[in-house]
Design a protein around this motif. Structure first.
Motif, PDB file in Angstrom:
ATOM      1  N   TRP A   1       0.825  -1.216   0.000  1.00 39.21           N
ATOM      2  CA  TRP A   1       0.000   0.000   0.000  1.00 39.21           C
ATOM      3  C   TRP A   1       0.853   1.258   0.000  1.00 39.21           C
ATOM      4  CZ3 TRP A   1      -4.606  -1.044  -1.506  1.00 39.21           C
ATOM      5  CH2 TRP A   1      -5.220  -2.258  -1.151  1.00 39.21           C
ATOM      6  N   ARG A   2       2.120   1.110   0.375  1.00 34.75           N
ATOM      7  CA  ARG A   2       2.994   2.292   0.422  1.00 34.75           C
ATOM      8  C   ARG A   2       4.109   2.197  -0.616  1.00 34.75           C
ATOM      9  NH1 ARG A   2       1.793   5.272   4.602  1.00 34.75           N
ATOM     10  NH2 ARG A   2       3.804   6.286   4.868  1.00 34.75           N
ATOM     11  N   ASP A   3       3.973   1.232  -1.513  1.00 30.66           N
ATOM     12  CA  ASP A   3       5.012   1.011  -2.526  1.00 30.66           C
ATOM     13  C   ASP A   3       4.480   1.526  -3.873  1.00 30.66           C
ATOM     14  OD1 ASP A   3       6.843   0.039  -4.348  1.00 30.66           O
ATOM     15  OD2 ASP A   3       7.006  -1.944  -3.421  1.00 30.66           O
TER      16      ASP A   3
ATOM     17  N   GLU B   1      -0.876   3.562   9.438  1.00 31.87           N
ATOM     18  CA  GLU B   1      -0.477   2.849   8.214  1.00 31.87           C
ATOM     19  C   GLU B   1       1.038   2.594   8.145  1.00 31.87           C
ATOM     20  OE1 GLU B   1      -2.891   4.001   4.662  1.00 31.87           O
ATOM     21  OE2 GLU B   1      -0.968   3.661   3.644  1.00 31.87           O
ATOM     22  N   PRO B   2       1.862   3.595   8.467  1.00 29.54           N
ATOM     23  CA  PRO B   2       3.311   3.323   8.386  1.00 29.54           C
ATOM     24  C   PRO B   2       3.723   2.169   9.299  1.00 29.54           C
ATOM     25  CG  PRO B   2       2.897   5.676   8.619  1.00 29.54           C
ATOM     26  CD  PRO B   2       1.586   4.994   8.844  1.00 29.54           C
TER      27      PRO B   2
END
Ligand SMILES: Cc1cc2nc3c(=O)[nH]c(=O)nc-3n(C[C@H](O)[C@H](O)[C@H](O)COP(=O)(O)OP(=O)(O)OC[C@H]3O[C@@H](n4cnc5c(N)ncnc54)[C@H](O)[C@@H]3O)c2cc1C
Length: 545
Positions: free
Chosen positions: A103-105, A153-154
């Motif tokens: 989701w953060r890539d 999220e992180p």
């Protein structure tokens, strides 16, 4: 002591192989845009096939988690103790980003790369994939509360496995769970009675019971509860920000058929502090975003189980002799193995097509989102239904050895029915496919557009698609299973015809599609002339030097 007998005609143990040496998966990985991840997927594959990982899987299941409700002085602690092997499995999964990192890539294919790691590593143990999957799945739902998503999220995407009950903000990595099902209703969550009362500080206090909540040592849970404005979705931390334990009491752990390494708890919430996610009264719409992601993992996890089953069966048969010939060379056994292999490859291809659609939908591709909406429900229904019979047949290829725990096959067999129950049981998944078909015409359009790309390549597939087009014009509720099966088979056939190995595609079409399909009711009923040797060789593992 004189030796009384010599051991011979037993296969070597299936350890020290690369689980990722899986041609259907590797082709799909590249096709769906994540060829860049191949090295890491192979690394995970070698680890998954190692004696060490297999031993972790065995230990984690033979020493299931234990609930400690109270400490020695009588204080409630509500903790679950795990065998060290569980923590080793979790550490690898988190380190390789099989949970929330995509989701953060920003790289296209990030969700496909994660799907491949999840598929490969699941061969070591299915149980721990549950919290890994839920930590992946929570993110899109959590984004309905941007402030909470910004905060958590992180940490959900962190590659550090940081076990233990501490305030979420103080940890190096977080795991998530989902708490919907109550005694009186799991599929029909609108029957939930857990109440949410505004606490006056912007938060809510939740009181009620949940009949199933897996991975209860997670850090945050999405919980459904009745708020003043109706059924709503909440984020509930296991430990409050001030460090005190939240009002989340673990009553019992379920004594489950399989999935024994994982803990699934009955939970009583007692004025547990939680934050609203999304709007009051729109809880189902919010949490369904999480369910939709875990459904993808039900398909991937099932594909893992099918591949593991046929790999073990093919390995055994390649080494075991009966009646003067290797089992794998006996025509009828070759038919059984090929049929199991076809089912496995078709499932893997569908799973990765759906992972690709997930990746593109997450980047704003509406056509792919529409395709995924219908295709995932139908595929989840069908492939999960296929799993128990597949596991039983794979087990039988090992003869009596397959019935004995040490072979690992009973674990595979006990796990097999679970994905069908989870995240929309069989009927519910089939009805969901029907709902998409009838109420969201754009999903049917996207689905048939996908099938049309294979038009003209195989007469039997063309017949199956033509029949499906007629069948969907009568979407009666009692036909939902029939229609979901037909849709899933057509999708698998279309993928195989376009991208699969020719022998696999031909045998799939001959047995499962078309007007003259000659398939029997058990595995091992492929028609004469099938190139079983070519098919089975793709499922036979090579032990690494
Ligand atoms: C190991 C395990 C772990 C779990 N972990 C969690 C968890 O972490 N969090 C959580 O919230 N839940 C969890 N569950 C619960 C699971 O999601 C539910 O069991 C499932 O959703 C079904 O709900 P139910 O058991 O209440 O059955 P019901 O909803 O009563 O369904 C019973 C049967 O009726 C069928 N059915 C339902 N509605 C219809 C209909 N309209 N038409 C036809 N048939 C219908 C279903 O398909 C099913 O076969 C877990 C379950 C298991 C086994």
């Amino acid at each position: 002591m004189p030796s009384t007998h010599e051991v011979f005609n037993q296969p070597p143990p299936l350890t020290g192989y690369d689980v990722a040496a899986d041609p259907a998966m590797l082709d799909a990985l590249r096709r769906e845009g994540a060829g860049w991840a191949e090295d890491e997927v192979r690394e995970v594959g070698v680890l998954a096939g190692s004696a060490q990982a297999q031993e972790w899987g065995r230990q984690a299941n033979e020493h299931p988690p234990v609930l400690r409700t109270h400490d020695r002085f009588g204080h409630r602690v509500d903790e679950v103790e795990f065998h060290p092997a569980w923590h080793s499995l979790m550490t690898v999964a988190v380190r390789h980003g099989l949970h929330a990192p995509p989701w953060r890539d920003p790289r296209p294919g990030a969700h496909v790369a994660r799907a491949a790691g999840f598929y490969v590593w699941g061969a070591a143990d299915a149980g721990h994939c549950c919290p890994i999957s839920m930590t992946y799945a929570i993110v899109p739902a959590l984004r309905h509360a941007p402030e909470l998503a910004g905060r958590f999220e992180p940490l959900l995407a962190s590659r550090e496995y940081d076990f233990g009950l501490r305030p979420p903000g103080s940890k190096r990595g977080l795991l998530a769970g989902m708490s919907m099902t109550e005694k009186q209703g799991g599929s029909d969550v609108r029957a939930n009675t857990t109440r949410a009362v505004p606490a006056g500080d912007g938060g809510y206090l939740l009181t009620g019971h949940k009949w199933f909540t897996s991975a209860p040592m997670g850090d945050v849970f999405l919980v459904l509860a009745q708020a003043p404005g109706g059924l709503s979705c909440f984020l509930l931390p296991r430990v409050r920000p001030d460090g005190s334990r939240n009002g989340m009491r673990l009553q019992r752990l379920k004594d489950k058929l399989g999935n024994r390494s994982n803990a699934s708890a009955e939970v009583e919430y007692d004025e547990a502090a939680a934050w609203l996610v999304g709007e009051e009264g729109r809880g189902v719409r919010t949490i369904i975003e999480m369910v939709n992601m875990t459904r993808l993992d039900c398909v991937l996890g099932t594909a893992t189980g099918l591949r593991a089953g046929v790999t073990h069966a093919a390995h055994h048969s390649a080494h075991r002799t009966a009646f003067g010939r290797k089992l794998a060379d006996q025509p009828l056994m070759a038919n059984v193995l090929a049929d199991l292999a076809i089912e496995s490859e078709a499932t893997t291809m569908a799973a990765f097509r759906l992972a690709g659609a997930t990746d593109r939908a997450a980047r704003g591709d509406e056509q792919e989102a529409a395709f995924r909406r219908l295709a995932l429900a139908a595929t989840k229904y069908w492939v999960c239904k296929r799993a128990p019979a597949h596991a039983a047949e794979a087990l039988e290829c090992l003869g009596g050895n397959g019935y004995v725990e040490e072979s690992g096959m009973p674990r595979l067999y006990r796990e097999a029915p679970l994905a069908s129950i989870w995240e929309g049981s069989g009927n519910v998944a089939a009805l969901d496919a029907l709902r998409a078909l009838t109420r969201q015409p754009e999903t049917a359009e996207a689905f048939f557009a996908e099938l049309d790309q294979a038009a003209g390549a195989d007469r039997r597939l063309d017949q199956a698609i033509a029949r499906l087009r007629k069948d969907v014009s009568d979407p009666a509720e009692e036909r939902a299973r029939y229609l979901a099966e037909a849709m899933a088979l057509a999708l698998q056939g279309a993928l195989l015809v376009r991208h699969g190995h020719p022998a696999v595609a031909d045998a799939f079409a001959a047995s499962r599609l078309g007007d003259e399909a000659t398939w029997g009711h058990a595995y091992g009923t492929l028609p004469s002339g099938t190139d079983t040797a070519a098919i089975v060789s793709r499922a036979t593992p090579e032990i690494l030097p």
